[in-house]
Design a protein around this motif. Structure first.
Motif, PDB file in Angstrom:
ATOM      1  N   ARG A  38      -1.766  10.899  -0.950  1.00 18.01           N
ATOM      2  CA  ARG A  38      -2.700  10.333   0.012  1.00 18.01           C
ATOM      3  C   ARG A  38      -3.961   9.867  -0.692  1.00 18.01           C
ATOM      4  O   ARG A  38      -4.327  10.372  -1.753  1.00 18.01           O
ATOM      5  CB  ARG A  38      -3.039  11.332   1.114  1.00 18.01           C
ATOM      6  N   GLN A  39      -4.611   8.902  -0.057  1.00 13.13           N
ATOM      7  CA  GLN A  39      -5.854   8.388  -0.605  1.00 13.13           C
ATOM      8  C   GLN A  39      -6.829   8.147   0.530  1.00 13.13           C
ATOM      9  O   GLN A  39      -6.576   7.330   1.427  1.00 13.13           O
ATOM     10  CB  GLN A  39      -5.621   7.094  -1.378  1.00 13.13           C
ATOM     11  N   ALA A  40      -7.923   8.889   0.491  1.00 14.35           N
ATOM     12  CA  ALA A  40      -8.984   8.727   1.470  1.00 14.35           C
ATOM     13  C   ALA A  40      -9.992   7.709   0.947  1.00 14.35           C
ATOM     14  O   ALA A  40     -10.077   7.486  -0.268  1.00 14.35           O
ATOM     15  CB  ALA A  40      -9.661  10.067   1.732  1.00 14.35           C
ATOM     16  N   PRO A  41     -10.763   7.090   1.828  1.00 13.93           N
ATOM     17  CA  PRO A  41     -11.751   6.088   1.386  1.00 13.93           C
ATOM     18  C   PRO A  41     -12.697   6.660   0.342  1.00 13.93           C
ATOM     19  O   PRO A  41     -13.257   7.750   0.527  1.00 13.93           O
ATOM     20  CB  PRO A  41     -12.491   5.737   2.676  1.00 13.93           C
ATOM     21  N   GLY A  42     -12.845   5.947  -0.757  1.00 12.87           N
ATOM     22  CA  GLY A  42     -13.762   6.367  -1.798  1.00 12.87           C
ATOM     23  C   GLY A  42     -13.255   7.482  -2.687  1.00 12.87           C
ATOM     24  O   GLY A  42     -13.995   7.975  -3.542  1.00 12.87           O
ATOM     25  N   VAL A  92      -4.728   7.283   3.853  1.00  9.01           N
ATOM     26  CA  VAL A  92      -3.484   6.522   3.799  1.00  9.01           C
ATOM     27  C   VAL A  92      -2.485   7.362   3.005  1.00  9.01           C
ATOM     28  O   VAL A  92      -2.796   7.795   1.886  1.00  9.01           O
ATOM     29  CB  VAL A  92      -3.669   5.145   3.141  1.00  9.01           C
ATOM     30  N   TYR A  93      -1.348   7.596   3.580  1.00 14.40           N
ATOM     31  CA  TYR A  93      -0.313   8.410   2.948  1.00 14.40           C
ATOM     32  C   TYR A  93       0.760   7.501   2.348  1.00 14.40           C
ATOM     33  O   TYR A  93       1.280   6.600   3.023  1.00 14.40           O
ATOM     34  CB  TYR A  93       0.302   9.366   3.970  1.00 14.40           C
ATOM     35  N   TYR A  94       1.068   7.766   1.084  1.00 10.60           N
ATOM     36  CA  TYR A  94       2.030   6.967   0.346  1.00 10.60           C
ATOM     37  C   TYR A  94       3.226   7.817  -0.061  1.00 10.60           C
ATOM     38  O   TYR A  94       3.074   8.943  -0.530  1.00 10.60           O
ATOM     39  CB  TYR A  94       1.395   6.397  -0.917  1.00 10.60           C
ATOM     40  N   CYS A  95       4.382   7.232   0.070  1.00  8.45           N
ATOM     41  CA  CYS A  95       5.612   7.855  -0.401  1.00  8.45           C
ATOM     42  C   CYS A  95       5.883   7.390  -1.830  1.00  8.45           C
ATOM     43  O   CYS A  95       5.610   6.225  -2.176  1.00  8.45           O
ATOM     44  CB  CYS A  95       6.751   7.426   0.530  1.00  8.45           C
ATOM     45  N   ASN A  96       6.397   8.284  -2.632  1.00  8.78           N
ATOM     46  CA  ASN A  96       6.748   7.964  -4.016  1.00  8.78           C
ATOM     47  C   ASN A  96       8.108   8.553  -4.331  1.00  8.78           C
ATOM     48  O   ASN A  96       8.428   9.662  -3.884  1.00  8.78           O
ATOM     49  CB  ASN A  96       5.699   8.523  -4.963  1.00  8.78           C
ATOM     50  N   GLY A  97       8.886   7.813  -5.096  1.00  7.89           N
ATOM     51  CA  GLY A  97      10.180   8.334  -5.513  1.00  7.89           C
ATOM     52  C   GLY A  97      10.491   7.936  -6.941  1.00  7.89           C
ATOM     53  O   GLY A  97      10.080   6.857  -7.402  1.00  7.89           O
ATOM     54  N   ASN A  98      11.182   8.827  -7.642  1.00  7.57           N
ATOM     55  CA  ASN A  98      11.662   8.525  -8.986  1.00  7.57           C
ATOM     56  C   ASN A  98      13.157   8.268  -8.900  1.00  7.57           C
ATOM     57  O   ASN A  98      13.922   9.163  -8.514  1.00  7.57           O
ATOM     58  CB  ASN A  98      11.368   9.681  -9.936  1.00  7.57           C
ATOM     59  N   PHE A  99      13.551   7.058  -9.255  1.00  4.61           N
ATOM     60  CA  PHE A  99      14.918   6.614  -9.030  1.00  4.61           C
ATOM     61  C   PHE A  99      15.661   6.440 -10.342  1.00  4.61           C
ATOM     62  O   PHE A  99      15.123   5.858 -11.301  1.00  4.61           O
ATOM     63  CB  PHE A  99      14.918   5.285  -8.280  1.00  4.61           C
ATOM     64  N   TRP A 109       6.689   3.003  -5.119  1.00  5.84           N
ATOM     65  CA  TRP A 109       5.760   3.418  -4.073  1.00  5.84           C
ATOM     66  C   TRP A 109       6.056   2.679  -2.777  1.00  5.84           C
ATOM     67  O   TRP A 109       6.461   1.507  -2.785  1.00  5.84           O
ATOM     68  CB  TRP A 109       4.322   3.094  -4.475  1.00  5.84           C
ATOM     69  N   GLY A 110       5.808   3.349  -1.670  1.00  9.15           N
ATOM     70  CA  GLY A 110       5.819   2.687  -0.385  1.00  9.15           C
ATOM     71  C   GLY A 110       4.505   1.972  -0.147  1.00  9.15           C
ATOM     72  O   GLY A 110       3.581   2.052  -0.954  1.00  9.15           O
ATOM     73  N   GLN A 111       4.420   1.299   0.998  1.00  4.89           N
ATOM     74  CA  GLN A 111       3.235   0.483   1.283  1.00  4.89           C
ATOM     75  C   GLN A 111       2.102   1.312   1.880  1.00  4.89           C
ATOM     76  O   GLN A 111       0.963   0.835   1.941  1.00  4.89           O
ATOM     77  CB  GLN A 111       3.597  -0.659   2.251  1.00  4.89           C
ATOM     78  N   GLY A 112       2.404   2.522   2.291  1.00  4.64           N
ATOM     79  CA  GLY A 112       1.383   3.402   2.849  1.00  4.64           C
ATOM     80  C   GLY A 112       1.370   3.376   4.359  1.00  4.64           C
ATOM     81  O   GLY A 112       1.681   2.365   4.987  1.00  4.64           O
ATOM     82  N   THR A 113       0.993   4.497   4.943  1.00  5.54           N
ATOM     83  CA  THR A 113       0.836   4.602   6.395  1.00  5.54           C
ATOM     84  C   THR A 113      -0.444   5.372   6.684  1.00  5.54           C
ATOM     85  O   THR A 113      -0.723   6.394   6.051  1.00  5.54           O
ATOM     86  CB  THR A 113       2.063   5.266   7.039  1.00  5.54           C
ATOM     87  N   GLN A 114      -1.218   4.881   7.616  1.00  4.23           N
ATOM     88  CA  GLN A 114      -2.531   5.470   7.922  1.00  4.23           C
ATOM     89  C   GLN A 114      -2.371   6.690   8.815  1.00  4.23           C
ATOM     90  O   GLN A 114      -1.687   6.640   9.844  1.00  4.23           O
ATOM     91  CB  GLN A 114      -3.428   4.446   8.608  1.00  4.23           C
ATOM     92  N   VAL A 115      -3.026   7.758   8.433  1.00  3.55           N
ATOM     93  CA  VAL A 115      -3.136   8.958   9.260  1.00  3.55           C
ATOM     94  C   VAL A 115      -4.616   9.193   9.531  1.00  3.55           C
ATOM     95  O   VAL A 115      -5.404   9.314   8.590  1.00  3.55           O
ATOM     96  CB  VAL A 115      -2.512  10.188   8.576  1.00  3.55           C
ATOM     97  N   THR A 116      -4.985   9.248  10.796  1.00  4.83           N
ATOM     98  CA  THR A 116      -6.364   9.479  11.183  1.00  4.83           C
ATOM     99  C   THR A 116      -6.427  10.683  12.099  1.00  4.83           C
ATOM    100  O   THR A 116      -5.725  10.730  13.122  1.00  4.83           O
ATOM    101  CB  THR A 116      -6.951   8.246  11.896  1.00  4.83           C
ATOM    102  N   VAL A 117      -7.240  11.655  11.717  1.00  2.00           N
ATOM    103  CA  VAL A 117      -7.386  12.881  12.503  1.00  2.00           C
ATOM    104  C   VAL A 117      -8.806  12.914  13.050  1.00  2.00           C
ATOM    105  O   VAL A 117      -9.775  12.941  12.285  1.00  2.00           O
ATOM    106  CB  VAL A 117      -7.111  14.125  11.653  1.00  2.00           C
ATOM    107  N   SER A 118      -8.924  12.918  14.348  1.00  2.00           N
ATOM    108  CA  SER A 118     -10.233  12.923  14.984  1.00  2.00           C
ATOM    109  C   SER A 118     -10.672  14.363  15.282  1.00  2.00           C
ATOM    110  O   SER A 118      -9.848  15.229  15.568  1.00  2.00           O
ATOM    111  CB  SER A 118     -10.205  12.117  16.274  1.00  2.00           C
TER     112      SER A 118
END
Length: 119
Positions: A38-42, A92-99, A109-118
């Motif tokens: 995952r990668q958070a802003p900044g 943003v959560y990214y999937c990774n696989g070693n093939f 890598w996948g393109q990423g999917t946003q997870v937002t927790v309020s």
């Protein structure tokens, strides 16, 4: 070529749950380790959880006891069940696989999917 497609992200209140999925497709012999980052802003991208083709999963200390990674080898899919979500899990959560490929192995890598927790 290998493609990873994530799904399942969204907006959830603190304490809630989400389940991410990542499906692999393309040309490969097998999948070695798979993981979620995952990668958070900044912030730098960080490992959340990883699972080898056989063996024990490992988790970042910040998610231990709340997140569970699993995989369905028949479907070439890895999952991340996220419970007791906190605002600091927002990223943003990214999937990774070693093939394993025809020649050698490579990470994708996948393109990423946003997870937002309020809060």
């Amino acid at each position: 070529q290998v493609q990873l497609v994530e799904s399942g992200g969204g907006l959830v209140q603190a304490g809630g749950s989400l389940k991410l999925s990542c499906a692999a497709s393309g040309t490969f012999f097998s999948i070695n380790a798979m993981g979620w980052y995952r990668q958070a802003p900044g912030k730098q991208r960080e490992l959340v959880a990883a699972i080898p083709s056989g063996g024990t999963a490992n988790y970042a200390d910040s998610v231990k006891g709340r997140f569970t990674i699993s995989r369905d080898n028949a479907k070439n899919t890895v999952y991340l069940q996220m419970n007791s979500l906190k605002p600091e899990d927002t990223a943003v959560y990214y999937c990774n696989g070693n093939f394993r490929l025809r020649i050698g192995a490579s990470n994708y890598w996948g393109q990423g999917t946003q997870v937002t927790v309020s809060s």
